[in-house]
Write a protein that holds these residues in place. Structure first.
Motif, PDB file in Angstrom:
ATOM      1  N   PHE A  84       0.810  -1.218   0.000  1.00 21.80           N
ATOM      2  CA  PHE A  84       0.000   0.000   0.000  1.00 21.80           C
ATOM      3  C   PHE A  84       0.845   1.270   0.000  1.00 21.80           C
ATOM      4  CE2 PHE A  84      -2.587   3.321   2.013  1.00 21.80           C
ATOM      5  CZ  PHE A  84      -3.692   3.292   1.170  1.00 21.80           C
ATOM      6  N   TYR A  85       1.955   1.268   0.720  1.00 23.48           N
ATOM      7  CA  TYR A  85       2.767   2.478   0.848  1.00 23.48           C
ATOM      8  C   TYR A  85       3.784   2.531  -0.287  1.00 23.48           C
ATOM      9  CZ  TYR A  85       0.882   1.646   5.505  1.00 23.48           C
ATOM     10  OH  TYR A  85       0.044   1.376   6.560  1.00 23.48           O
ATOM     11  N   THR A  86       3.739   3.583  -1.074  1.00 25.51           N
ATOM     12  CA  THR A  86       4.580   3.649  -2.275  1.00 25.51           C
ATOM     13  C   THR A  86       5.645   4.732  -2.212  1.00 25.51           C
ATOM     14  OG1 THR A  86       2.998   5.121  -3.373  1.00 25.51           O
ATOM     15  CG2 THR A  86       2.715   2.748  -3.718  1.00 25.51           C
ATOM     16  N   GLY A  87       5.607   5.608  -1.237  1.00 28.00           N
ATOM     17  CA  GLY A  87       6.575   6.682  -1.119  1.00 28.00           C
ATOM     18  C   GLY A  87       6.200   7.587   0.031  1.00 28.00           C
ATOM     19  N   VAL A  88       6.953   8.667   0.206  1.00 27.87           N
ATOM     20  CA  VAL A  88       6.664   9.596   1.299  1.00 27.87           C
ATOM     21  C   VAL A  88       5.272  10.204   1.096  1.00 27.87           C
ATOM     22  CG1 VAL A  88       7.405  11.674   2.499  1.00 27.87           C
ATOM     23  CG2 VAL A  88       9.111  10.106   1.561  1.00 27.87           C
ATOM     24  N   LYS A  89       4.367   9.876   1.986  1.00 27.04           N
ATOM     25  CA  LYS A  89       2.981  10.350   1.928  1.00 27.04           C
ATOM     26  C   LYS A  89       2.310  10.010   0.598  1.00 27.04           C
ATOM     27  CE  LYS A  89       3.276  13.955   5.435  1.00 27.04           C
ATOM     28  NZ  LYS A  89       2.932  15.336   5.813  1.00 27.04           N
ATOM     29  N   ARG A  90       2.690   8.853   0.040  1.00 22.62           N
ATOM     30  CA  ARG A  90       2.050   8.366  -1.186  1.00 22.62           C
ATOM     31  C   ARG A  90       1.589   6.934  -0.962  1.00 22.62           C
ATOM     32  NH1 ARG A  90       6.739  10.243  -3.711  1.00 22.62           N
ATOM     33  NH2 ARG A  90       7.203   8.159  -4.503  1.00 22.62           N
ATOM     34  N   ASN A  91       0.469   6.600  -1.617  1.00 25.85           N
ATOM     35  CA  ASN A  91      -0.070   5.246  -1.460  1.00 25.85           C
ATOM     36  C   ASN A  91      -0.508   4.707  -2.815  1.00 25.85           C
ATOM     37  OD1 ASN A  91      -2.824   6.148  -1.996  1.00 25.85           O
ATOM     38  ND2 ASN A  91      -2.834   6.988   0.071  1.00 25.85           N
ATOM     39  N   ALA A  92      -1.000   3.478  -2.795  1.00 24.63           N
ATOM     40  CA  ALA A  92      -1.305   2.757  -4.027  1.00 24.63           C
ATOM     41  C   ALA A  92      -2.707   3.036  -4.569  1.00 24.63           C
ATOM     42  CB  ALA A  92      -1.136   1.255  -3.797  1.00 24.63           C
ATOM     43  N   LEU A  93      -3.436   3.956  -3.981  1.00 22.03           N
ATOM     44  CA  LEU A  93      -4.772   4.267  -4.472  1.00 22.03           C
ATOM     45  C   LEU A  93      -4.712   4.926  -5.851  1.00 22.03           C
ATOM     46  CD1 LEU A  93      -6.480   5.796  -1.302  1.00 22.03           C
ATOM     47  CD2 LEU A  93      -6.862   3.508  -2.253  1.00 22.03           C
ATOM     48  N   ALA A  94      -5.640   4.523  -6.732  1.00 24.86           N
ATOM     49  CA  ALA A  94      -5.808   5.216  -8.010  1.00 24.86           C
ATOM     50  C   ALA A  94      -6.510   6.555  -7.744  1.00 24.86           C
ATOM     51  CB  ALA A  94      -6.627   4.355  -8.970  1.00 24.86           C
ATOM     52  N   PRO A  95      -6.380   7.517  -8.657  1.00 22.87           N
ATOM     53  CA  PRO A  95      -6.974   8.841  -8.417  1.00 22.87           C
ATOM     54  C   PRO A  95      -8.469   8.813  -8.143  1.00 22.87           C
ATOM     55  CG  PRO A  95      -5.422   8.958 -10.232  1.00 22.87           C
ATOM     56  CD  PRO A  95      -5.562   7.502  -9.891  1.00 22.87           C
ATOM     57  N   ASP A  96      -9.188   7.820  -8.699  1.00 22.93           N
ATOM     58  CA  ASP A  96     -10.636   7.799  -8.517  1.00 22.93           C
ATOM     59  C   ASP A  96     -11.076   6.853  -7.396  1.00 22.93           C
ATOM     60  OD1 ASP A  96      -9.947   5.447  -9.811  1.00 22.93           O
ATOM     61  OD2 ASP A  96     -11.725   5.426 -11.118  1.00 22.93           O
ATOM     62  N   GLU A  97     -10.146   6.332  -6.609  1.00 23.97           N
ATOM     63  CA  GLU A  97     -10.484   5.368  -5.564  1.00 23.97           C
ATOM     64  C   GLU A  97     -10.595   6.025  -4.187  1.00 23.97           C
ATOM     65  OE1 GLU A  97      -8.894   0.972  -6.742  1.00 23.97           O
ATOM     66  OE2 GLU A  97      -7.360   2.390  -6.101  1.00 23.97           O
ATOM     67  N   LEU A  98     -11.454   5.433  -3.378  1.00 24.41           N
ATOM     68  CA  LEU A  98     -11.599   5.808  -1.979  1.00 24.41           C
ATOM     69  C   LEU A  98     -11.393   4.567  -1.110  1.00 24.41           C
ATOM     70  CD1 LEU A  98     -14.833   8.011  -2.178  1.00 24.41           C
ATOM     71  CD2 LEU A  98     -12.491   8.849  -1.787  1.00 24.41           C
ATOM     72  N   ILE A  99     -10.923   4.777   0.107  1.00 24.01           N
ATOM     73  CA  ILE A  99     -10.798   3.677   1.063  1.00 24.01           C
ATOM     74  C   ILE A  99     -12.150   3.462   1.731  1.00 24.01           C
ATOM     75  CG2 ILE A  99      -9.674   2.870   3.165  1.00 24.01           C
ATOM     76  CD1 ILE A  99      -7.278   4.644   2.404  1.00 24.01           C
ATOM     77  N   ARG A 100     -12.691   2.269   1.545  1.00 26.48           N
ATOM     78  CA  ARG A 100     -13.983   1.957   2.154  1.00 26.48           C
ATOM     79  C   ARG A 100     -13.813   1.284   3.515  1.00 26.48           C
ATOM     80  NH1 ARG A 100     -19.121  -0.654  -1.093  1.00 26.48           N
ATOM     81  NH2 ARG A 100     -20.704  -0.234   0.511  1.00 26.48           N
ATOM     82  N   ALA A 101     -12.809   0.407   3.619  1.00 26.99           N
ATOM     83  CA  ALA A 101     -12.612  -0.345   4.859  1.00 26.99           C
ATOM     84  C   ALA A 101     -11.194  -0.893   4.891  1.00 26.99           C
ATOM     85  CB  ALA A 101     -13.626  -1.486   4.959  1.00 26.99           C
ATOM     86  N   VAL A 102     -10.827  -1.418   6.038  1.00 24.38           N
ATOM     87  CA  VAL A 102      -9.572  -2.134   6.205  1.00 24.38           C
ATOM     88  C   VAL A 102      -9.906  -3.488   6.808  1.00 24.38           C
ATOM     89  CG1 VAL A 102      -7.253  -2.093   7.188  1.00 24.38           C
ATOM     90  CG2 VAL A 102      -8.435   0.057   6.685  1.00 24.38           C
ATOM     91  N   ARG A 103      -9.394  -4.543   6.210  1.00 23.83           N
ATOM     92  CA  ARG A 103      -9.624  -5.887   6.727  1.00 23.83           C
ATOM     93  C   ARG A 103      -8.391  -6.319   7.510  1.00 23.83           C
ATOM     94  NH1 ARG A 103     -13.129  -9.109   2.097  1.00 23.83           N
ATOM     95  NH2 ARG A 103     -14.407  -7.306   1.457  1.00 23.83           N
ATOM     96  N   VAL A 104      -8.584  -6.545   8.797  1.00 26.67           N
ATOM     97  CA  VAL A 104      -7.474  -6.853   9.690  1.00 26.67           C
ATOM     98  C   VAL A 104      -7.700  -8.241  10.296  1.00 26.67           C
ATOM     99  CG1 VAL A 104      -6.062  -6.032  11.601  1.00 26.67           C
ATOM    100  CG2 VAL A 104      -7.421  -4.398  10.270  1.00 26.67           C
ATOM    101  N   ARG A 105      -6.705  -9.104  10.172  1.00 27.09           N
ATOM    102  CA  ARG A 105      -6.823 -10.437  10.753  1.00 27.09           C
ATOM    103  C   ARG A 105      -6.961 -10.347  12.267  1.00 27.09           C
ATOM    104  NH1 ARG A 105      -1.515 -13.127   7.951  1.00 27.09           N
ATOM    105  NH2 ARG A 105      -1.960 -12.529   5.788  1.00 27.09           N
ATOM    106  N   LYS A 106      -7.848 -11.160  12.814  1.00 27.81           N
ATOM    107  CA  LYS A 106      -7.960 -11.226  14.267  1.00 27.81           C
ATOM    108  C   LYS A 106      -6.679 -11.808  14.850  1.00 27.81           C
ATOM    109  CE  LYS A 106     -12.979 -11.924  14.543  1.00 27.81           C
ATOM    110  NZ  LYS A 106     -14.038 -12.878  14.973  1.00 27.81           N
TER     111      LYS A 106
END
Length: 292
Positions: free
Chosen positions: A144-166
């Motif tokens: 997910f993390y691609t650089g300083v304050k940069r992430n893998a989201l496309a310009p038209d994407e939003l974060i809906r949720a995070v799935r975290v293993r119990k």
């Protein structure tokens, strides 16, 4: 600056598709600081505050689907058992007021290496649920993390949720700062024991251009635990093993000198945190095994 305020998720995706440069805002604990200091002046702000589903979580059996805007205070109160590492990290976030507003989605969207949630998410092996009008995809936290304050989201994407293993074993989080509250981490370290897969995962914050894992330290510890039959043993870990793990964790860092600390101090501090958190998690495992 135009203010977009969708009433639902589909409307939010449509707005983001129409205005890809629009900056999402939910808790506002990062975005408003940048705007107030005139570090950012977007043409559009996309307010997600009316979308209730972003403030809910769902039990998926072996994981928790955490809405992007679930406040840290609710993670601390309700998800301490399932997501202990993230709950511990949530405790260290700023002030009670900010913990009542801020959420993991904002931390991920900002992608600052100093974000408190990142080490815990890396250690737990989370996935980011990104969505656009084109569809949904799951992004492994390692990608997910691609650089300083940069992430893998496309310009038209939003974060809906995070799935975290119990958690299937003990988890810990610790950070170094100039005081105990309202502080940006000088460095931070998260660790999670995964007895089901007989592996250990880590996360390091504020000690490299992006949040990172100490992969060499993990590989060493995974091999040492297996070779020494430690997963079956209740004995404390040898000091030499813990010291080498800490040394390798410090070696994973690529920090900078800034007003909060020098690069040398950050490396040293990460080693100390790695040693301490490994000791805490292993002691917790010993106690849980003894009580079983």
């Amino acid at each position: 600056m135009d203010f977009l305020r969708p009433a639902g998720w589909e409307e939010a995706l449509a707005a983001k598709a129409e205005h890809p440069a629009a900056v999402p805002i939910a808790g506002g604990t990062d975005v408003m600081v940048e705007i107030n200091f005139d570090h950012r002046r977007p043409d559009h702000l996309l307010d997600l505050g009316r979308i209730e589903e972003l403030t809910a979580w769902e039990d998926l059996g072996d994981s928790v689907r955490l809405g992007a805007s679930v406040p840290y205070s609710r993670i601390m109160k309700h998800l301490r058992g399932d997501l202990p590492g993230l709950a511990l990290a949530s405790h260290t976030v700023a002030s009670p007021q900010i913990r009542n507003r801020g959420g993991v989605g904002g931390n991920l969207g900002t992608a600052s290496p100093a974000g408190d949630a990142h080490p815990a998410l890396l250690a737990a092996g989370a996935e980011v649920e990104a969505e656009s009008v084109r569809g949904t995809r799951l992004i492994p936290i390692d990608d997910f993390y691609t650089g300083v304050k940069r992430n893998a989201l496309a310009p038209d994407e939003l974060i809906r949720a995070v799935r975290v293993r119990k958690a299937d074993g003990p988890q810990q989080f610790s950070k170094v700062g100039t005081r105990n509250a309202m502080v940006i981490a000088v460095c931070a370290f998260g660790i999670a024991l995964h007895p089901a897969t007989r592996t250990v995962r880590t996360g390091i914050g504020s000690a490299a251009p992006t949040p990172i894992r100490a992969k060499a330290a993990e590989e060493f510890l995974n091999a040492a635990l297996e070779e020494g039959n430690h997963w079956e043993s209740e004995a404390p870990l040898p000091d030499s093993l813990v010291k080498q793990f800490a040394t390798l964790a410090a070696g994973a860092c690529n920090p900078i000198d800034d007003v909060r600390g020098t690069a040398a101090y950050r490396r040293h501090a990460v080693g100390v945190l790695a040693r301490r958190t490994l000791g805490w998690t292993w002691s917790a495992r010993e106690r849980s095994t003894a009580c079983a």
